[in-house]
Structures are given as C-alpha cells and as structure tokens.
Design a protein around this motif. Structure first.
Motif, PDB file in Angstrom:
ATOM      1  N   ARG A  91       0.920  -1.217  -0.063  1.00  0.00           N
ATOM      2  CA  ARG A  91       0.091   0.130  -0.028  1.00  0.00           C
ATOM      3  C   ARG A  91       0.827   1.258   0.052  1.00  0.00           C
ATOM      4  NH1 ARG A  91      -5.139  -1.677   1.426  1.00  0.00           N
ATOM      5  NH2 ARG A  91      -5.501  -3.928   0.477  1.00  0.00           N
ATOM      6  N   LEU A  92       0.419   2.593  -0.698  1.00  0.00           N
ATOM      7  CA  LEU A  92       1.193   3.621  -1.127  1.00  0.00           C
ATOM      8  C   LEU A  92       0.523   4.597  -0.451  1.00  0.00           C
ATOM      9  CD1 LEU A  92       2.578   2.877  -4.581  1.00  0.00           C
ATOM     10  CD2 LEU A  92       3.740   2.385  -2.457  1.00  0.00           C
ATOM     11  N   GLU A  93       1.335   5.652   0.084  1.00  0.00           N
ATOM     12  CA  GLU A  93       0.678   7.084   0.164  1.00  0.00           C
ATOM     13  C   GLU A  93       0.275   7.897  -1.047  1.00  0.00           C
ATOM     14  OE1 GLU A  93       1.446  10.949   3.236  1.00  0.00           O
ATOM     15  OE2 GLU A  93       2.865   9.172   3.368  1.00  0.00           O
ATOM     16  N   ASP A  94       1.416   8.033  -1.804  1.00  0.00           N
ATOM     17  CA  ASP A  94       1.413   8.700  -2.932  1.00  0.00           C
ATOM     18  C   ASP A  94       1.307   7.849  -4.401  1.00  0.00           C
ATOM     19  OD1 ASP A  94       1.833  11.260  -1.509  1.00  0.00           O
ATOM     20  OD2 ASP A  94       3.880  10.872  -1.508  1.00  0.00           O
ATOM     21  N   SER A  95       0.675   8.404  -5.437  1.00  0.00           N
ATOM     22  CA  SER A  95       0.386   7.356  -6.386  1.00  0.00           C
ATOM     23  C   SER A  95       1.742   7.418  -7.415  1.00  0.00           C
ATOM     24  CB  SER A  95      -0.748   7.885  -7.134  1.00  0.00           C
ATOM     25  OG  SER A  95      -1.906   8.083  -6.580  1.00  0.00           O
ATOM     26  N   GLU A  96       1.699   6.206  -7.786  1.00  0.00           N
ATOM     27  CA  GLU A  96       2.970   6.014  -8.879  1.00  0.00           C
ATOM     28  C   GLU A  96       2.650   5.355 -10.125  1.00  0.00           C
ATOM     29  OE1 GLU A  96       6.327   4.895  -5.246  1.00  0.00           O
ATOM     30  OE2 GLU A  96       5.621   3.239  -6.676  1.00  0.00           O
ATOM     31  N   LEU A  97       3.299   5.755 -10.944  1.00  0.00           N
ATOM     32  CA  LEU A  97       3.323   4.998 -12.152  1.00  0.00           C
ATOM     33  C   LEU A  97       4.590   4.103 -12.365  1.00  0.00           C
ATOM     34  CD1 LEU A  97       2.174   7.634 -14.978  1.00  0.00           C
ATOM     35  CD2 LEU A  97       1.031   6.081 -13.820  1.00  0.00           C
ATOM     36  N   ARG A  98       4.455   2.793 -12.727  1.00  0.00           N
ATOM     37  CA  ARG A  98       5.488   1.917 -12.694  1.00  0.00           C
ATOM     38  C   ARG A  98       5.649   1.403 -13.956  1.00  0.00           C
ATOM     39  NH1 ARG A  98       5.734  -1.188  -6.473  1.00  0.00           N
ATOM     40  NH2 ARG A  98       5.508   0.720  -5.471  1.00  0.00           N
ATOM     41  N   PHE A  99       6.673   1.293 -14.608  1.00  0.00           N
ATOM     42  CA  PHE A  99       6.920   0.539 -15.927  1.00  0.00           C
ATOM     43  C   PHE A  99       8.358   0.360 -16.173  1.00  0.00           C
ATOM     44  CE2 PHE A  99       7.667   5.125 -14.968  1.00  0.00           C
ATOM     45  CZ  PHE A  99       9.061   5.315 -15.546  1.00  0.00           C
ATOM     46  N   GLY A 100       8.332  -0.503 -17.491  1.00  0.00           N
ATOM     47  CA  GLY A 100       9.966  -1.077 -17.656  1.00  0.00           C
ATOM     48  C   GLY A 100      10.560  -0.037 -18.486  1.00  0.00           C
ATOM     49  N   ALA A 101      11.907  -0.462 -18.914  1.00  0.00           N
ATOM     50  CA  ALA A 101      12.591   0.318 -19.631  1.00  0.00           C
ATOM     51  C   ALA A 101      12.139   0.532 -20.936  1.00  0.00           C
ATOM     52  CB  ALA A 101      14.058  -0.210 -19.909  1.00  0.00           C
ATOM     53  N   GLY A 143       8.786   0.889 -21.819  1.00  0.00           N
ATOM     54  CA  GLY A 143       7.575   1.782 -21.687  1.00  0.00           C
ATOM     55  C   GLY A 143       7.686   3.157 -20.996  1.00  0.00           C
ATOM     56  N   ILE A 144       8.843   3.850 -21.365  1.00  0.00           N
ATOM     57  CA  ILE A 144       9.062   5.110 -20.331  1.00  0.00           C
ATOM     58  C   ILE A 144       8.216   6.165 -21.285  1.00  0.00           C
ATOM     59  CG2 ILE A 144      10.718   6.866 -20.403  1.00  0.00           C
ATOM     60  CD1 ILE A 144      13.079   4.648 -19.953  1.00  0.00           C
ATOM     61  N   VAL A 145       7.995   6.087 -22.515  1.00  0.00           N
ATOM     62  CA  VAL A 145       7.202   6.972 -23.439  1.00  0.00           C
ATOM     63  C   VAL A 145       5.836   6.792 -22.764  1.00  0.00           C
ATOM     64  CG1 VAL A 145       6.554   7.934 -25.674  1.00  0.00           C
ATOM     65  CG2 VAL A 145       8.933   7.219 -25.270  1.00  0.00           C
ATOM     66  N   GLN A 146       5.369   5.564 -22.911  1.00  0.00           N
ATOM     67  CA  GLN A 146       3.961   5.224 -22.328  1.00  0.00           C
ATOM     68  C   GLN A 146       3.813   6.024 -20.912  1.00  0.00           C
ATOM     69  OE1 GLN A 146       6.255   3.229 -23.949  1.00  0.00           O
ATOM     70  NE2 GLN A 146       4.896   2.095 -25.624  1.00  0.00           N
ATOM     71  N   ALA A 147       4.918   5.645 -20.278  1.00  0.00           N
ATOM     72  CA  ALA A 147       4.669   6.243 -18.840  1.00  0.00           C
ATOM     73  C   ALA A 147       4.562   7.702 -18.727  1.00  0.00           C
ATOM     74  CB  ALA A 147       5.758   5.946 -17.926  1.00  0.00           C
ATOM     75  N   TYR A 148       5.489   8.440 -19.507  1.00  0.00           N
ATOM     76  CA  TYR A 148       5.325   9.964 -19.797  1.00  0.00           C
ATOM     77  C   TYR A 148       3.966  10.334 -20.255  1.00  0.00           C
ATOM     78  CZ  TYR A 148       9.986  11.378 -18.023  1.00  0.00           C
ATOM     79  OH  TYR A 148      11.245  11.688 -17.437  1.00  0.00           O
ATOM     80  N   LEU A 208       7.015  15.970 -25.066  1.00  0.00           N
ATOM     81  CA  LEU A 208       6.864  15.556 -23.655  1.00  0.00           C
ATOM     82  C   LEU A 208       8.261  16.185 -23.142  1.00  0.00           C
ATOM     83  CD1 LEU A 208       6.190  11.778 -23.996  1.00  0.00           C
ATOM     84  CD2 LEU A 208       4.379  13.706 -23.063  1.00  0.00           C
ATOM     85  N   GLU A 209       8.112  16.542 -21.890  1.00  0.00           N
ATOM     86  CA  GLU A 209       9.371  17.242 -21.013  1.00  0.00           C
ATOM     87  C   GLU A 209       9.778  16.151 -20.049  1.00  0.00           C
ATOM     88  OE1 GLU A 209       8.068  20.719 -19.380  1.00  0.00           O
ATOM     89  OE2 GLU A 209       7.584  21.681 -21.314  1.00  0.00           O
ATOM     90  N   ASN A 210      11.015  16.091 -19.800  1.00  0.00           N
ATOM     91  CA  ASN A 210      11.549  15.260 -18.975  1.00  0.00           C
ATOM     92  C   ASN A 210      11.314  15.773 -17.620  1.00  0.00           C
ATOM     93  OD1 ASN A 210      13.158  13.254 -20.272  1.00  0.00           O
ATOM     94  ND2 ASN A 210      14.539  14.746 -20.803  1.00  0.00           N
ATOM     95  N   VAL A 211      11.099  14.745 -16.587  1.00  0.00           N
ATOM     96  CA  VAL A 211      10.974  15.224 -15.290  1.00  0.00           C
ATOM     97  C   VAL A 211      12.171  15.801 -14.698  1.00  0.00           C
ATOM     98  CG1 VAL A 211       8.905  13.615 -14.794  1.00  0.00           C
ATOM     99  CG2 VAL A 211      11.294  13.083 -14.383  1.00  0.00           C
ATOM    100  N   ASP A 212      12.168  16.499 -13.638  1.00  0.00           N
ATOM    101  CA  ASP A 212      13.390  17.144 -12.950  1.00  0.00           C
ATOM    102  C   ASP A 212      14.139  16.192 -12.304  1.00  0.00           C
ATOM    103  OD1 ASP A 212      12.279  19.737 -13.464  1.00  0.00           O
ATOM    104  OD2 ASP A 212      11.362  19.960 -11.420  1.00  0.00           O
TER     105      ASP A 212
END
Length: 229
Positions: free
Chosen positions: A128-138, A140-145, A190-194
């Motif tokens: 169980r998590l406090e903050d939401s996450e997107l989890r993905f493989g190498a 699926g990076i563009v899919q996740a973004y 798309l823009e890279n995250v910090d």
C-alpha cells in the motif's frame, strides 16, 4: 530546661536536611534545563534525536526516493519524444490504498480518454502507498510519460518488467486526473521530469504484482482449460 546538646544536634540535622534538599532540587533543575535545551535543539532541527525517523503512515509502505528515467531519443522526433496515441498506452489500474473503488473510477476516466486499460486490481497490504505512482519498464518510458500528462504530478518508478504496459498504483493521497483541456496536445514534445537520469544508470525495482490480478489470471487460465477440455 532545654538540653543545649539536643538543640545543637537538631540544628545539625536540619542543616543536613536542607543541604540534601538543595542538592536534590539543584540536580532536578539542572536536568530540566538540559532536557529543555535538548528539546529546543531537536525541535529547531539543530540536533537530530537518537531515535529520529521520517514520518510514515501506519499500514502504508514507505516510498523511497528513486530517480525517474529521462525520455529516450525517438527516431524522427528531433525536438523530443512526442506523446503516444492514447490507445497505444496499455494500463493496469491498481488500488494501492484502502480507498475501495478508485481503481474502477480511474479506469472509467482513462478509457473515456482513449487509453487501453488491461486489468483492475488491488495491491496487497504490504504494497500500500501514500502517494500514487506509475511503474513501468525500460521499454515503456514514453508510455509512462504519456500517461503522466493526465495528472498534475505523479511519481515515475522504473521496474524490471519486459513489456511496455504501465501500472497505475493509486495511493492514499491520490490526485485526480487533470481536466482534458489542461492536458498537453499530442503534437507537443514531452518534457523530462526534474533530476531524471538515463535509464541505463538506474537499477530497476522488482515488479510488484497485485494478488487479485494474479488470481484473476489463474482463474482465466483455468477457465480456458475447462473449455478446451
């Protein structure tokens, strides 16, 4: 007639009693002063207490800070990777808190916007998590973004899966998807995250699968075997 010796002895006892009381009270006052200074230093952050630990929510997994992968270079897109058509983004909507029904609610929103939702499920209590996450493989990076553009902010966590699908883990403190009008257009890169890093520099986490998803897959497989039989 008062005995002078008795009076002198009684006076001596009183002096010793007063001296002991002065010592005891002095020690107590000194201890309280030291404790007050220590508490003030700890409160202001000048000193870290011996049992200091980060605040965690009971029943929720502590989310360690992990670097997000940067977007890969995409052939034919020199200005940066473009969002994928939503139908090409396959998502598993997983409830990662005690908020029942949110996975289905998110599925409805994402399907309504054109995403492909593969599975619904609930994470086991240990995940169980406090903050939401997107989890993905190498892969699926563009899919996740692309999926991340639907949210005001969300953690991106790369795991060791081989496919391109993305797990949306909806935490206790989840954010609703932004309005459709606020989502960047598909023709805008798309823009890279910090503080992102190249995917090659990141050690992927082990993928966590929902118990319900695993049970559903087994049930489907058993159902298929029965029909074939």
């Amino acid at each position: 007639m008062t005995d002078p010796f008795y009076d002198e002895a009684r006076g001596a006892r009183r002096r010793r009693q007063h001296e002991r009381q002065a010592v005891v009270f002095g020690v107590i006052i000194a201890f309280l002063a030291v404790a007050g200074i220590f508490a003030l230093a700890t409160y202001t952050g000048s000193l870290v207490g011996p049992f200091h630990r980060e605040f965690t929510v009971v029943g929720v997994s502590q989310q360690e800070e992990v670097p997000a992968p940067c977007l890969p270079e995409v052939k034919g897109q020199p200005d940066g990777a473009l969002p994928l058509p939503y139908a090409q983004v396959e998502v598993n909507s997983l409830n990662a808190s005690d908020n029942q029904g949110v996975a289905k609610a998110f599925e409805d929103v994402l399907v309504g916007r054109g995403f492909t939702v593969l599975e619904l499920g609930t994470m086991p209590e240990s995940d169980r998590l406090e903050d939401s996450e997107l989890r993905f493989g190498a892969k699926g990076i563009v899919q996740a973004y692309t999926l991340a553009t639907q949210f005001p902010s969300i953690r991106l966590v790369m795991d060791d899966r081989k496919g391109k699908n993305v797990d949306l883990l909806i935490g206790e403190e989840y954010d609703r998807p932004v309005d459709v009008e606020a989502v960047p257009p598909l023709d805008e890169p798309l823009e890279n995250v910090d503080n992102c890093r190249s995917a090659d520099e990141i050690t992927p986490r082990q993928r966590a699968l929902s118990l319900e998803m695993e049970e559903a897959k087994k049930a489907k497989a058993e159902e298929g075997e029965v029909k074939e039989g």
